[in-house]
Design a protein around this motif. Structure first.
Motif, PDB file in Angstrom:
ATOM      1  N   SER A 122       0.862  -1.185   0.000  1.00  0.00           N
ATOM      2  CA  SER A 122       0.000   0.000   0.000  1.00  0.00           C
ATOM      3  C   SER A 122       0.894   1.229   0.000  1.00  0.00           C
ATOM      4  O   SER A 122       1.868   1.306   0.761  1.00  0.00           O
ATOM      5  N   LEU A 123       0.559   2.175  -0.840  1.00  0.00           N
ATOM      6  CA  LEU A 123       1.365   3.378  -1.005  1.00  0.00           C
ATOM      7  C   LEU A 123       0.801   4.494  -0.140  1.00  0.00           C
ATOM      8  O   LEU A 123      -0.248   5.065  -0.458  1.00  0.00           O
ATOM      9  N   LEU A 124       1.476   4.753   0.963  1.00  0.00           N
ATOM     10  CA  LEU A 124       1.085   5.810   1.889  1.00  0.00           C
ATOM     11  C   LEU A 124       1.949   7.040   1.625  1.00  0.00           C
ATOM     12  O   LEU A 124       3.014   6.935   1.006  1.00  0.00           O
ATOM     13  N   LEU A 125       1.544   8.174   2.116  1.00  0.00           N
ATOM     14  CA  LEU A 125       2.348   9.381   1.979  1.00  0.00           C
ATOM     15  C   LEU A 125       3.669   9.171   2.724  1.00  0.00           C
ATOM     16  O   LEU A 125       3.689   9.003   3.943  1.00  0.00           O
ATOM     17  N   GLY A 126       4.763   9.102   1.987  1.00  0.00           N
ATOM     18  CA  GLY A 126       6.080   8.962   2.593  1.00  0.00           C
ATOM     19  C   GLY A 126       6.418   7.589   3.131  1.00  0.00           C
ATOM     20  O   GLY A 126       7.417   7.428   3.843  1.00  0.00           O
ATOM     21  N   ALA A 127       5.612   6.589   2.811  1.00  0.00           N
ATOM     22  CA  ALA A 127       5.896   5.245   3.322  1.00  0.00           C
ATOM     23  C   ALA A 127       5.209   4.186   2.469  1.00  0.00           C
ATOM     24  O   ALA A 127       4.280   4.480   1.716  1.00  0.00           O
ATOM     25  N   MET A 128       5.682   2.960   2.618  1.00  0.00           N
ATOM     26  CA  MET A 128       5.083   1.799   1.981  1.00  0.00           C
ATOM     27  C   MET A 128       4.708   0.803   3.071  1.00  0.00           C
ATOM     28  O   MET A 128       5.544   0.455   3.908  1.00  0.00           O
ATOM     29  N   LEU A 129       3.454   0.370   3.061  1.00  0.00           N
ATOM     30  CA  LEU A 129       2.938  -0.617   4.001  1.00  0.00           C
ATOM     31  C   LEU A 129       2.846  -1.932   3.237  1.00  0.00           C
ATOM     32  O   LEU A 129       2.080  -2.050   2.290  1.00  0.00           O
ATOM     33  N   THR A 130       3.645  -2.922   3.637  1.00  0.00           N
ATOM     34  CA  THR A 130       3.767  -4.173   2.898  1.00  0.00           C
ATOM     35  C   THR A 130       3.154  -5.320   3.678  1.00  0.00           C
ATOM     36  O   THR A 130       3.443  -5.496   4.865  1.00  0.00           O
ATOM     37  N   PHE A 131       2.308  -6.088   2.995  1.00  0.00           N
ATOM     38  CA  PHE A 131       1.701  -7.296   3.563  1.00  0.00           C
ATOM     39  C   PHE A 131       2.246  -8.493   2.799  1.00  0.00           C
ATOM     40  O   PHE A 131       2.005  -8.616   1.593  1.00  0.00           O
ATOM     41  N   GLU A 132       2.965  -9.372   3.485  1.00  0.00           N
ATOM     42  CA  GLU A 132       3.462 -10.615   2.900  1.00  0.00           C
ATOM     43  C   GLU A 132       2.545 -11.737   3.359  1.00  0.00           C
ATOM     44  O   GLU A 132       2.344 -11.928   4.553  1.00  0.00           O
ATOM     45  N   HIS A 133       1.995 -12.491   2.420  1.00  0.00           N
ATOM     46  CA  HIS A 133       1.074 -13.598   2.698  1.00  0.00           C
ATOM     47  C   HIS A 133       1.735 -14.888   2.219  1.00  0.00           C
ATOM     48  O   HIS A 133       2.070 -14.992   1.039  1.00  0.00           O
ATOM     49  N   LEU A 134       1.901 -15.855   3.107  1.00  0.00           N
ATOM     50  CA  LEU A 134       2.578 -17.105   2.775  1.00  0.00           C
ATOM     51  C   LEU A 134       1.742 -18.290   3.232  1.00  0.00           C
ATOM     52  O   LEU A 134       1.207 -18.269   4.352  1.00  0.00           O
ATOM     53  N   VAL A 135       1.644 -19.300   2.397  1.00  0.00           N
ATOM     54  CA  VAL A 135       1.026 -20.566   2.808  1.00  0.00           C
ATOM     55  C   VAL A 135       1.979 -21.685   2.416  1.00  0.00           C
ATOM     56  O   VAL A 135       2.668 -21.598   1.400  1.00  0.00           O
ATOM     57  N   ARG A 136       2.030 -22.707   3.255  1.00  0.00           N
ATOM     58  CA  ARG A 136       2.835 -23.876   2.926  1.00  0.00           C
ATOM     59  C   ARG A 136       2.249 -25.082   3.622  1.00  0.00           C
ATOM     60  O   ARG A 136       1.610 -24.959   4.665  1.00  0.00           O
ATOM     61  N   THR A 137       2.483 -26.234   3.038  1.00  0.00           N
ATOM     62  CA  THR A 137       2.054 -27.479   3.651  1.00  0.00           C
ATOM     63  C   THR A 137       3.202 -27.989   4.505  1.00  0.00           C
ATOM     64  O   THR A 137       4.321 -28.177   4.005  1.00  0.00           O
ATOM     65  N   ALA A 138       2.933 -28.171   5.779  1.00  0.00           N
ATOM     66  CA  ALA A 138       3.952 -28.641   6.721  1.00  0.00           C
ATOM     67  C   ALA A 138       4.153 -30.144   6.558  1.00  0.00           C
ATOM     68  O   ALA A 138       3.377 -30.830   5.876  1.00  0.00           O
ATOM     69  N   ALA A 139       5.196 -30.667   7.203  1.00  0.00           N
ATOM     70  CA  ALA A 139       5.526 -32.095   7.111  1.00  0.00           C
ATOM     71  C   ALA A 139       4.369 -32.978   7.583  1.00  0.00           C
ATOM     72  O   ALA A 139       4.191 -34.088   7.086  1.00  0.00           O
ATOM     73  N   ASP A 140       3.565 -32.473   8.530  1.00  0.00           N
ATOM     74  CA  ASP A 140       2.447 -33.264   9.054  1.00  0.00           C
ATOM     75  C   ASP A 140       1.195 -33.176   8.178  1.00  0.00           C
ATOM     76  O   ASP A 140       0.152 -33.721   8.512  1.00  0.00           O
ATOM     77  N   GLY A 141       1.303 -32.494   7.039  1.00  0.00           N
ATOM     78  CA  GLY A 141       0.185 -32.372   6.117  1.00  0.00           C
ATOM     79  C   GLY A 141      -0.737 -31.198   6.384  1.00  0.00           C
ATOM     80  O   GLY A 141      -1.631 -30.909   5.593  1.00  0.00           O
TER      81      GLY A 141
END
Length: 144
Positions: A77-96
């Motif tokens: 997101s482009l804010l005045l004088g700053a950037m607000l970043t959202f990182e979204h991650l999904v992964r399947t763990a060893a236990d499924g």
């Protein structure tokens, strides 16, 4: 860059169901309670732009800076004088089970200001938003 919030859940809901909810940005207000509306200008892909309206805040433009289908995406997101970043991650763990992680960062010369304005609200709301996203993903099921 300053991290202002992180959240992690582990669930039996498949990663594809989370990605489907993220890709359907118009539905975000149903699980992200501090968002009034979201509009994506085109397909859900790297480089796509859009706008969102936080409740009680101004309309904010954003860009999807990276996207690996079914695995991760980042929007800024482009804010005045700053950037607000959202990182979204999904992964399947060893236990499924599926691990879903969201990290929110701020960068830029006015990041200190935006951290004071937005930081606590984002940090306080992120875990509950992720829980509501899990419920929405579970209800919607895995896309065909």
């Amino acid at each position: 860059m300053t991290t202002i919030a992180t959240a992690l859940i582990t669930t039996d809901v498949p990663a594809a169901a989370f990605f489907a909810r993220w890709a359907d940005m118009a539905t975000w207000p149903s699980w992200n309670t501090d968002t009034e509306w979201v509009r994506l200008d085109g397909p859900f892909e790297t480089g796509a732009t859009g706008a969102l309206k936080p409740k009680g805040g101004p309309t904010t433009k954003f860009v999807i800076t990276s996207l690996v289908p079914g695995r991760e995406f980042t929007d800024v997101s482009l804010l005045l004088g700053a950037m607000l970043t959202f990182e979204h991650l999904v992964r399947t763990a060893a236990d499924g089970l599926t691990e879903v992680r969201v990290r929110v960062t701020l960068a830029g010369p006015l990041a200190f200001f935006w951290r004071r304005v937005l930081g606590k609200g984002i940090a306080d709301g992120l875990p509950a938003d992720l829980t509501r996203l899990e419920a929405a993903a579970r209800a919607a099921g895995v896309p065909a």
